[in-house]
Write an enzyme that holds these catalytic residues in place. Sequence first.
Site, PDB file in Angstrom:
ATOM      1  N   HIS A 113       6.417  -6.877  11.501  1.00 26.75           N
ATOM      2  CA  HIS A 113       5.697  -6.590  10.069  1.00 26.75           C
ATOM      3  C   HIS A 113       5.767  -4.568  10.154  1.00 26.75           C
ATOM      4  O   HIS A 113       4.906  -4.264  10.958  1.00 26.75           O
ATOM      5  CB  HIS A 113       5.060  -7.374   9.562  1.00 26.75           C
ATOM      6  CG  HIS A 113       4.263  -7.028   8.323  1.00 26.75           C
ATOM      7  ND1 HIS A 113       4.702  -7.857   7.082  1.00 26.75           N
ATOM      8  CD2 HIS A 113       3.724  -5.532   7.351  1.00 26.75           C
ATOM      9  CE1 HIS A 113       3.332  -6.945   5.910  1.00 26.75           C
ATOM     10  NE2 HIS A 113       3.561  -5.593   6.578  1.00 26.75           N
ATOM     11  N   ASP A 138       3.073  -3.441  11.281  1.00 29.40           N
ATOM     12  CA  ASP A 138       2.687  -2.790  10.323  1.00 29.40           C
ATOM     13  C   ASP A 138       2.597  -1.294   9.892  1.00 29.40           C
ATOM     14  O   ASP A 138       3.233  -0.742   8.514  1.00 29.40           O
ATOM     15  CB  ASP A 138       1.278  -3.624   9.403  1.00 29.40           C
ATOM     16  CG  ASP A 138       1.176  -3.470   8.311  1.00 29.40           C
ATOM     17  OD1 ASP A 138       2.259  -3.038   6.810  1.00 29.40           O
ATOM     18  OD2 ASP A 138       0.049  -3.667   7.327  1.00 29.40           O
ATOM     19  N   TRP A 144      -2.120   4.529   4.430  1.00 31.01           N
ATOM     20  CA  TRP A 144      -2.431   3.129   5.603  1.00 31.01           C
ATOM     21  C   TRP A 144      -3.160   3.501   6.771  1.00 31.01           C
ATOM     22  O   TRP A 144      -4.236   2.918   7.134  1.00 31.01           O
ATOM     23  CB  TRP A 144      -1.883   1.658   5.402  1.00 31.01           C
ATOM     24  CG  TRP A 144      -1.109   1.612   3.609  1.00 31.01           C
ATOM     25  CD1 TRP A 144      -2.278   0.958   2.819  1.00 31.01           C
ATOM     26  CD2 TRP A 144      -0.045   1.864   3.362  1.00 31.01           C
ATOM     27  NE1 TRP A 144      -1.051   1.201   1.155  1.00 31.01           N
ATOM     28  CE2 TRP A 144       0.072   1.696   1.953  1.00 31.01           C
ATOM     29  CE3 TRP A 144       1.179   2.467   3.467  1.00 31.01           C
ATOM     30  CZ2 TRP A 144       1.708   1.668   1.542  1.00 31.01           C
ATOM     31  CZ3 TRP A 144       2.123   2.265   2.787  1.00 31.01           C
ATOM     32  CH2 TRP A 144       1.650   2.377   1.877  1.00 31.01           C
TER      33      TRP A 144
HETATM   34 ZN   LIG Z   1       2.705  -4.163   5.012  1.00 34.44          ZN
END
Ligand SMILES: [Zn+2]
Length: 430
Positions: free
Chosen positions: A58, A310, A316
Amino acid sequence: MSLDLLVRNATLPDGRTGQDIAIADGRIAAVQPGIAAEAGRVIDAGGHLVAPPFVDCHFHMDATLSLGLPRMNVSGTLLEGIALWGELKPLLTFEAVVERALRYCDLAVAQGLLAVRTHVDICDDRLLAVEALLHVKKTVAPYLDLQLVAFPQDGYFRSPTAAANLARALDLGVDVVGGIPHFERTMADGAASLKALCEIAERRGLLVDIHCDETDDPLSRHIEALAYETQRLGLNGRVAGSHLTSMHSMDNYYVSKLLPLIAEAGVAAIPNPLINITLQGRHDTYPKRRGMTRVPEMRAFGIEIGFGQDCTMDPWYSLGGADMLDVAHMGLHVAQMTAREAMRWCFDAVTVNPARIMHLDGYGLAPGCHGDLVVLQAKDPIEAIRLRANRLFVVRRGRVIAETPARIASLALPGRPAAVDPAAYAPKAG
Ligand SMILES: [Zn+2]
């Protein structure tokens, strides 16, 4: 037999020691003690851990290394991150996305990370990031497997052109169908998006990976709908739910019904420990929720679980370094998986488990698999996680593609050996 590479005296993740690994024609030819054969190169692993490469199931490669563009995420929340990415998207250029992605792939290779599933945002009508990452996928193919997910970041229904763009992205060769049901306008729209997306995957014969319930809302139950659609369409073993953080906040009785449904549908779970522990619980005072999904409980039900990274230096998450041992380390802590067997499993969660989730072909250390491996400066998987061990050698198809010198402290103190390997501390038992 003439070999490309012979690795001597390896310890394997399953605990076997004193193993030699022979690679010929880019594939593993044999794994056994005392292989006698000529080889183009011989590596003495010295009893260190030799593992198949790290796998990240991911990631967001279209956003990576964009930290500070066009500004920083001040609140540190998921929603400000999404808004910030929305500001950056129209400013992206093909060249800049390619350049950042290639720089990231260099970093990944140095860390022994040779397979990455990356989501790519398809809500920009130009599909610029899609074209850039398809180009990167081809460029890095000799040394890194890149799998692309068509990700409607702004919502499959909520963004007016997402449905058409997603179909275009799949036509261009994107591998996996993505979604984000908790970002649709209503729960009903979220469930409807999962129905539509799973049907697309079924029609096209593709895998599915959904950003699912990445929220602290205990009533966000899209994982239930995802398991239902998976079962209904016969997609068992082909679908993953990423994040699933709402499960951390759900009522225990409901979860006792949900876990068997996920297991029965063969839906895999992809927690992202680094980002989940920083993004979740942001609206709490105290006690403050950790937010990561229920990893040990899922494991007990036989649900496939791979840890993802991620983000690395993007809207983020401002840290990260393509280090899947860092991901395993955080996952182990947040899930409180401190039993030795559970710690060893956390190493699987960044190697063999995500490889299965991604349906990687020829992955592993068995004869016949691709000649891909990592020699770590550690004696076993637990020590590798504890030390975020050096990747002494990274091998792809029998060729060394990255090397890192061992961390050695040279001491000249009386009574001390001249050099101390910080990796050389074995536990008394276990
Ligand atoms: Zn993601």
